[in-house]
Enzyme design. Sequence first.
Site, PDB file in Angstrom:
ATOM      1  N   GLU A  67      48.983  46.966  41.887  1.00  0.00           N
ATOM      2  CA  GLU A  67      50.217  47.043  42.656  1.00  0.00           C
ATOM      3  C   GLU A  67      49.974  46.664  44.118  1.00  0.00           C
ATOM      4  O   GLU A  67      50.763  45.925  44.715  1.00  0.00           O
ATOM      5  CB  GLU A  67      50.815  48.450  42.577  1.00  0.00           C
ATOM      6  CG  GLU A  67      51.359  48.825  41.217  1.00  0.00           C
ATOM      7  CD  GLU A  67      50.303  49.392  40.283  1.00  0.00           C
ATOM      8  OE1 GLU A  67      50.665  49.920  39.231  1.00  0.00           O
ATOM      9  OE2 GLU A  67      49.096  49.289  40.614  1.00  0.00           O
ATOM     10  N   PRO A 270      34.314  46.142  34.470  1.00  0.00           N
ATOM     11  CA  PRO A 270      35.222  47.168  33.925  1.00  0.00           C
ATOM     12  C   PRO A 270      36.382  47.444  34.871  1.00  0.00           C
ATOM     13  O   PRO A 270      36.228  47.379  36.090  1.00  0.00           O
ATOM     14  CB  PRO A 270      34.316  48.394  33.767  1.00  0.00           C
ATOM     15  CG  PRO A 270      33.172  48.161  34.698  1.00  0.00           C
ATOM     16  CD  PRO A 270      32.986  46.682  34.792  1.00  0.00           C
ATOM     17  N   ARG A 271      37.537  47.710  34.297  1.00  0.00           N
ATOM     18  CA  ARG A 271      38.727  47.992  35.098  1.00  0.00           C
ATOM     19  C   ARG A 271      38.472  49.147  36.061  1.00  0.00           C
ATOM     20  O   ARG A 271      38.902  49.122  37.212  1.00  0.00           O
ATOM     21  CB  ARG A 271      39.896  48.320  34.158  1.00  0.00           C
ATOM     22  CG  ARG A 271      41.152  48.833  34.838  1.00  0.00           C
ATOM     23  CD  ARG A 271      41.784  47.803  35.711  1.00  0.00           C
ATOM     24  NE  ARG A 271      43.071  48.251  36.226  1.00  0.00           N
ATOM     25  CZ  ARG A 271      43.686  47.723  37.272  1.00  0.00           C
ATOM     26  NH1 ARG A 271      43.136  46.718  37.924  1.00  0.00           N
ATOM     27  NH2 ARG A 271      44.857  48.175  37.663  1.00  0.00           N
ATOM     28  N   GLY A 312      36.980  44.634  44.392  1.00  0.00           N
ATOM     29  CA  GLY A 312      37.366  43.462  45.173  1.00  0.00           C
ATOM     30  C   GLY A 312      36.503  42.243  44.973  1.00  0.00           C
ATOM     31  O   GLY A 312      36.488  41.360  45.838  1.00  0.00           O
ATOM     32  N   GLU A 313      35.796  42.142  43.823  1.00  0.00           N
ATOM     33  CA  GLU A 313      34.923  40.998  43.614  1.00  0.00           C
ATOM     34  C   GLU A 313      35.308  40.143  42.406  1.00  0.00           C
ATOM     35  O   GLU A 313      34.530  39.305  41.968  1.00  0.00           O
ATOM     36  CB  GLU A 313      33.469  41.453  43.493  1.00  0.00           C
ATOM     37  CG  GLU A 313      32.885  41.970  44.801  1.00  0.00           C
ATOM     38  CD  GLU A 313      31.376  42.009  44.802  1.00  0.00           C
ATOM     39  OE1 GLU A 313      30.780  41.559  45.792  1.00  0.00           O
ATOM     40  OE2 GLU A 313      30.789  42.500  43.807  1.00  0.00           O
ATOM     41  N   ASN A 337      46.204  41.640  34.524  1.00  0.00           N
ATOM     42  CA  ASN A 337      46.779  40.469  35.180  1.00  0.00           C
ATOM     43  C   ASN A 337      45.927  39.214  34.973  1.00  0.00           C
ATOM     44  O   ASN A 337      44.778  39.177  35.393  1.00  0.00           O
ATOM     45  CB  ASN A 337      46.902  40.794  36.674  1.00  0.00           C
ATOM     46  CG  ASN A 337      47.460  39.661  37.490  1.00  0.00           C
ATOM     47  OD1 ASN A 337      47.867  38.638  36.960  1.00  0.00           O
ATOM     48  ND2 ASN A 337      47.472  39.847  38.802  1.00  0.00           N
ATOM     49  N   PRO A 338      46.499  38.141  34.342  1.00  0.00           N
ATOM     50  CA  PRO A 338      45.741  36.904  34.156  1.00  0.00           C
ATOM     51  C   PRO A 338      45.908  35.893  35.291  1.00  0.00           C
ATOM     52  O   PRO A 338      45.292  34.827  35.279  1.00  0.00           O
ATOM     53  CB  PRO A 338      46.345  36.334  32.873  1.00  0.00           C
ATOM     54  CG  PRO A 338      47.789  36.704  32.992  1.00  0.00           C
ATOM     55  CD  PRO A 338      47.813  38.071  33.679  1.00  0.00           C
ATOM     56  N   GLU A 340      45.197  35.696  38.597  1.00  0.00           N
ATOM     57  CA  GLU A 340      44.101  35.342  39.499  1.00  0.00           C
ATOM     58  C   GLU A 340      43.096  34.441  38.802  1.00  0.00           C
ATOM     59  O   GLU A 340      42.605  33.462  39.392  1.00  0.00           O
ATOM     60  CB  GLU A 340      43.428  36.614  40.018  1.00  0.00           C
ATOM     61  CG  GLU A 340      44.339  37.470  40.879  1.00  0.00           C
ATOM     62  CD  GLU A 340      43.689  38.785  41.272  1.00  0.00           C
ATOM     63  OE1 GLU A 340      42.743  39.214  40.579  1.00  0.00           O
ATOM     64  OE2 GLU A 340      44.126  39.377  42.282  1.00  0.00           O
TER      65      GLU A 340
END
Length: 434
Positions: A67, A270-271, A312-313, A337-338, A340
């Site tokens: 988000e 991993p998420r 953030g990587e 989310n695909p 990026e």
Amino acid sequence: MSNRLPAALRAYRLLSAAAAPLVPIALARRAKRGKEHSGRLYERRGISRVARPDGPLIWLHGASVGELASVLPLIERLRARGVGVLVTTGTVTSGGLAEQRLPRGVIHQFVPIDVPRYVRQFLGHWRPDLVLLVEGDLWPNMVLEASARGIPLILINARVSERSFRRWNYLRSVIVDLLQRFDLCLAGTLADAERLTALGAPRVVTAGNLKLDVPAPPADEKRLIQLKDAIALRPLIAAASTHPGEESAVIDAHRRLRANFPGLLTIIAPRHPERGPGVVELAAAAGLKAALRSRGERLDAATDIYVADTVGELGLIYRLAPVVFIGGSMIKHGGQNPIEAAKLGAAILHGPYVSNFTEIYDALDAAHGAELVVDGDRLTAGFGAWLSDPAARKRAADAARATVDSLGGALERTLESLEPYLMQLQLRGRENHA
């Protein structure tokens, strides 16, 4: 709208207020497990050590990393208007992203736990002039207390999955009461708009998905070069934003493919980064050598699985890996989310459970910019096919990039809808300054 709250909301208010004495204990336990920022627990109780800036202030809340990332361009545009912006999130990882990528001058706080006293303390300190809630993180006390103070509420990038729609219908009086307190709901898709209207939202506009307008995630150039040098010419696949159960399938795919692709390296992000050590254990149980990025473990020629358990990587991974499996999609989570990955030229594999991004995955699949893999066997075959055929892989990556580019425009439509509110804030700011 009636002044009398539905019985379920009244019960929630009473129970959440009664639970206040237990919150510090629960927060301390979560902090020990890495689920809270131990140095900022007071923020979760509505307390701040940061002064409110002078002038009009917009409070924007996004629950987690996805988000927050989706509204970074919007935040930049709001700051460019000279309006103060306060951003709240609810997870440690989102706090890390805020520290890295929020524009200068934007304040980040962790959102208060939804206890009436905490929310009132938060609102009393910050006194926001406008509240923007991202997607659908509707905490009742947050909405009720802001509404009671007469603060305009707007839901942006609003999303209501079919599952959420069914769940809210069981509590229809609650969702109708909450949504009717919103001045405006800016839906991500036409289906979201229809569901919001059916649930009682009085004013709904389909603005589009802000995630489509987010620039490709950045990557530290030095780290990118270091990883490229470490990988060298090895065949590479990746799995991003994975959930429990998916890492096992990816590790099994690696084990089955490595005979045909000597030197194969698999990167798994991993998420939830705190699950990194568990992924290393899975790899070890499969007889594979794994390295954990958060510990600074070296990626060398003997590394089979490189676990990128950092925040953030993903921009690094998508720039490196020619084929990426997007997680949250082989389990009933709804898919991650695909966009990026598509913007950075990766060929995309995904599972069947993508209800969080139905419109985008449908468009990607129709354009042959992504491929559906229903199980571990198909995942292995998908990785193998695109590793073997660079031309087909490039066609898929090019189609994915073109598809997400064609679906953009939500940022400008969102700003257009917000314009009357922003003009009012700026006028108020000039009057106070005069």
